[in-house]
Design a protein around this motif. Sequence first.
Motif, PDB file in Angstrom:
ATOM      1  N   MET A  52       0.841  -1.193   0.000  1.00 32.70           N
ATOM      2  CA  MET A  52       0.000   0.000   0.000  1.00 32.70           C
ATOM      3  C   MET A  52       0.881   1.250   0.000  1.00 32.70           C
ATOM      4  O   MET A  52       1.872   1.323   0.716  1.00 32.70           O
ATOM      5  CB  MET A  52      -0.911   0.007   1.236  1.00 32.70           C
ATOM      6  N   ARG A  53       0.511   2.227  -0.810  1.00 36.83           N
ATOM      7  CA  ARG A  53       1.249   3.492  -0.896  1.00 36.83           C
ATOM      8  C   ARG A  53       0.440   4.585  -0.188  1.00 36.83           C
ATOM      9  O   ARG A  53      -0.708   4.835  -0.551  1.00 36.83           O
ATOM     10  CB  ARG A  53       1.474   3.871  -2.351  1.00 36.83           C
ATOM     11  N   ILE A  54       1.042   5.204   0.811  1.00 35.14           N
ATOM     12  CA  ILE A  54       0.361   6.222   1.595  1.00 35.14           C
ATOM     13  C   ILE A  54       1.075   7.556   1.427  1.00 35.14           C
ATOM     14  O   ILE A  54       2.301   7.642   1.544  1.00 35.14           O
ATOM     15  CB  ILE A  54       0.323   5.856   3.092  1.00 35.14           C
ATOM     16  N   GLY A  55       0.301   8.596   1.174  1.00 36.70           N
ATOM     17  CA  GLY A  55       0.850   9.938   1.097  1.00 36.70           C
ATOM     18  C   GLY A  55       0.627  10.680   2.401  1.00 36.70           C
ATOM     19  O   GLY A  55      -0.382  10.479   3.080  1.00 36.70           O
ATOM     20  N   ILE A  56       1.568  11.523   2.762  1.00 36.34           N
ATOM     21  CA  ILE A  56       1.408  12.427   3.902  1.00 36.34           C
ATOM     22  C   ILE A  56       1.681  13.828   3.393  1.00 36.34           C
ATOM     23  O   ILE A  56       2.772  14.112   2.895  1.00 36.34           O
ATOM     24  CB  ILE A  56       2.371  12.089   5.053  1.00 36.34           C
ATOM     25  N   THR A  57       0.676  14.686   3.484  1.00 36.29           N
ATOM     26  CA  THR A  57       0.887  16.075   3.101  1.00 36.29           C
ATOM     27  C   THR A  57       0.939  16.912   4.370  1.00 36.29           C
ATOM     28  O   THR A  57       0.050  16.867   5.208  1.00 36.29           O
ATOM     29  CB  THR A  57      -0.206  16.578   2.135  1.00 36.29           C
ATOM     30  N   GLY A  58       2.050  17.618   4.527  1.00 32.72           N
ATOM     31  CA  GLY A  58       2.339  18.324   5.768  1.00 32.72           C
ATOM     32  C   GLY A  58       3.381  17.540   6.546  1.00 32.72           C
ATOM     33  O   GLY A  58       3.094  16.465   7.062  1.00 32.72           O
ATOM     34  N   ALA A  59       4.596  18.068   6.619  1.00 27.73           N
ATOM     35  CA  ALA A  59       5.697  17.343   7.260  1.00 27.73           C
ATOM     36  C   ALA A  59       6.191  18.064   8.507  1.00 27.73           C
ATOM     37  O   ALA A  59       7.375  18.035   8.826  1.00 27.73           O
ATOM     38  CB  ALA A  59       6.843  17.144   6.272  1.00 27.73           C
ATOM     39  N   GLY A  60       5.256  18.709   9.203  1.00 24.37           N
ATOM     40  CA  GLY A  60       5.594  19.325  10.482  1.00 24.37           C
ATOM     41  C   GLY A  60       5.565  18.296  11.599  1.00 24.37           C
ATOM     42  O   GLY A  60       5.749  17.100  11.373  1.00 24.37           O
ATOM     43  N   ARG A  61       5.291  18.746  12.817  1.00 24.30           N
ATOM     44  CA  ARG A  61       5.339  17.861  13.989  1.00 24.30           C
ATOM     45  C   ARG A  61       4.373  16.684  13.858  1.00 24.30           C
ATOM     46  O   ARG A  61       4.745  15.529  14.072  1.00 24.30           O
ATOM     47  CB  ARG A  61       5.014  18.674  15.247  1.00 24.30           C
ATOM     48  N   ILE A  62       3.122  16.958  13.487  1.00 31.83           N
ATOM     49  CA  ILE A  62       2.125  15.889  13.402  1.00 31.83           C
ATOM     50  C   ILE A  62       2.367  15.020  12.172  1.00 31.83           C
ATOM     51  O   ILE A  62       2.243  13.792  12.227  1.00 31.83           O
ATOM     52  CB  ILE A  62       0.705  16.481  13.378  1.00 31.83           C
ATOM     53  N   GLY A  63       2.713  15.645  11.047  1.00 28.65           N
ATOM     54  CA  GLY A  63       2.996  14.864   9.848  1.00 28.65           C
ATOM     55  C   GLY A  63       4.166  13.917  10.048  1.00 28.65           C
ATOM     56  O   GLY A  63       4.134  12.758   9.606  1.00 28.65           O
ATOM     57  N   ALA A  64       5.211  14.392  10.740  1.00 31.54           N
ATOM     58  CA  ALA A  64       6.367  13.536  11.023  1.00 31.54           C
ATOM     59  C   ALA A  64       5.977  12.372  11.924  1.00 31.54           C
ATOM     60  O   ALA A  64       6.464  11.244  11.755  1.00 31.54           O
ATOM     61  CB  ALA A  64       7.477  14.359  11.665  1.00 31.54           C
ATOM     62  N   MET A  65       5.080  12.625  12.882  1.00 30.98           N
ATOM     63  CA  MET A  65       4.605  11.547  13.757  1.00 30.98           C
ATOM     64  C   MET A  65       3.864  10.483  12.953  1.00 30.98           C
ATOM     65  O   MET A  65       4.092   9.278  13.128  1.00 30.98           O
ATOM     66  CB  MET A  65       3.680  12.112  14.834  1.00 30.98           C
ATOM     67  N   HIS A  66       2.979  10.923  12.049  1.00 31.31           N
ATOM     68  CA  HIS A  66       2.266   9.957  11.204  1.00 31.31           C
ATOM     69  C   HIS A  66       3.249   9.162  10.344  1.00 31.31           C
ATOM     70  O   HIS A  66       3.079   7.950  10.151  1.00 31.31           O
ATOM     71  CB  HIS A  66       1.259  10.682  10.310  1.00 31.31           C
ATOM     72  N   ALA A  67       4.261   9.841   9.828  1.00 29.30           N
ATOM     73  CA  ALA A  67       5.251   9.148   8.995  1.00 29.30           C
ATOM     74  C   ALA A  67       5.981   8.076   9.796  1.00 29.30           C
ATOM     75  O   ALA A  67       6.181   6.950   9.311  1.00 29.30           O
ATOM     76  CB  ALA A  67       6.241  10.158   8.416  1.00 29.30           C
ATOM     77  N   ARG A  68       6.379   8.403  11.019  1.00 29.55           N
ATOM     78  CA  ARG A  68       7.062   7.403  11.861  1.00 29.55           C
ATOM     79  C   ARG A  68       6.159   6.204  12.123  1.00 29.55           C
ATOM     80  O   ARG A  68       6.584   5.049  12.028  1.00 29.55           O
ATOM     81  CB  ARG A  68       7.490   8.038  13.189  1.00 29.55           C
ATOM     82  N   ASN A  69       4.903   6.481  12.463  1.00 29.79           N
ATOM     83  CA  ASN A  69       3.984   5.384  12.773  1.00 29.79           C
ATOM     84  C   ASN A  69       3.704   4.519  11.546  1.00 29.79           C
ATOM     85  O   ASN A  69       3.718   3.282  11.624  1.00 29.79           O
ATOM     86  CB  ASN A  69       2.673   5.941  13.329  1.00 29.79           C
ATOM     87  N   LEU A  70       3.451   5.157  10.419  1.00 22.56           N
ATOM     88  CA  LEU A  70       3.133   4.403   9.208  1.00 22.56           C
ATOM     89  C   LEU A  70       4.329   3.601   8.712  1.00 22.56           C
ATOM     90  O   LEU A  70       4.164   2.519   8.133  1.00 22.56           O
ATOM     91  CB  LEU A  70       2.652   5.358   8.116  1.00 22.56           C
ATOM     92  N   SER A  71       5.532   4.111   8.952  1.00 19.05           N
ATOM     93  CA  SER A  71       6.729   3.403   8.487  1.00 19.05           C
ATOM     94  C   SER A  71       6.944   2.091   9.233  1.00 19.05           C
ATOM     95  O   SER A  71       7.751   1.261   8.816  1.00 19.05           O
ATOM     96  CB  SER A  71       7.969   4.292   8.640  1.00 19.05           C
ATOM     97  N   GLN A  72       6.213   1.888  10.328  1.00 15.32           N
ATOM     98  CA  GLN A  72       6.353   0.669  11.122  1.00 15.32           C
ATOM     99  C   GLN A  72       5.245  -0.350  10.858  1.00 15.32           C
ATOM    100  O   GLN A  72       5.228  -1.421  11.472  1.00 15.32           O
ATOM    101  CB  GLN A  72       6.370   1.029  12.609  1.00 15.32           C
ATOM    102  N   LEU A  73       4.323  -0.016   9.959  1.00 18.28           N
ATOM    103  CA  LEU A  73       3.210  -0.920   9.677  1.00 18.28           C
ATOM    104  C   LEU A  73       3.560  -1.858   8.523  1.00 18.28           C
ATOM    105  O   LEU A  73       4.039  -1.416   7.471  1.00 18.28           O
ATOM    106  CB  LEU A  73       1.953  -0.122   9.329  1.00 18.28           C
ATOM    107  N   SER A  74       3.267  -3.138   8.717  1.00 18.20           N
ATOM    108  CA  SER A  74       3.638  -4.134   7.707  1.00 18.20           C
ATOM    109  C   SER A  74       2.861  -3.966   6.406  1.00 18.20           C
ATOM    110  O   SER A  74       3.328  -4.369   5.344  1.00 18.20           O
ATOM    111  CB  SER A  74       3.411  -5.547   8.266  1.00 18.20           C
ATOM    112  N   GLY A  75       1.677  -3.372   6.463  1.00 18.23           N
ATOM    113  CA  GLY A  75       0.871  -3.220   5.254  1.00 18.23           C
ATOM    114  C   GLY A  75       1.262  -2.045   4.387  1.00 18.23           C
ATOM    115  O   GLY A  75       0.708  -1.862   3.295  1.00 18.23           O
TER     116      GLY A  75
END
Length: 253
Positions: free
Chosen positions: A1-24
Amino acid sequence: MRIGITGAGRIGAMHARNLSQLSGVDELILHDPLPGRAPGVATQLAGSTVRIRTVEGYSEQLGQVDGVVVATPTTTHADLVLLAVAAGVPTLCEKPAADNEPRLRDMVEAVDRSGVEVLVGFQRRFDPPLVEMRRRVLAGELGTVYHVRALGQDHEPPDLGFIPTSGGMFRDLFIHDLDAIPWLVDEPVVEVYATGSVLVDDAFAASGDVDTAVVLLRFASGTLATLTGGRRDGLGYDHRIEVIGSRDALVVG
């Protein structure tokens, strides 16, 4: 699955860290209009097993993903969600979904017409302790609910540049409890009173905002809820909800 994150501030970076750990998740595609922000987050996650890359435009991002997370300033949420919906891309939008009620209603109507799935980031509805608290409240285990008390304190204030676009403390900080407590007691709010002060930093006043506040809610049955919150707590992040009933009381936090 390909996920986009728009906004790479504090919250966007948190989502990126969390999503990078998901097997899907196979790939994260990051976008931020501020130069260097998205590449900076990509560099921080360079050791992840998920492929991470950046793109320069939001439209370009939407054309390459299976879903998108909108983690930009509040004033941009509605427009970005509508663009994602028009592209047929399922969306997770950070709270609040819009910065005013008319804009929110327009967005909800457009999403309903589209049939595209859109979720707002009210994660407390999925927190196991709160789910269990709600089950007990609705099962009548606490008896008549007299009072709900909620406390929400940030450890430190957000970046001062965020304040003018945050939507204000009530939309930004209190929004989780304003969503969770009516859900918790399963009743509509019929009366609201709120007041606030500037005690942490005068920068909040300069943006017409407050940094310390109290909200009183009255529900249809007469149950009352008090919400207190602030932008700084010297002891750290603190969030609690307490429900007081005629037979028992519960606290989560």
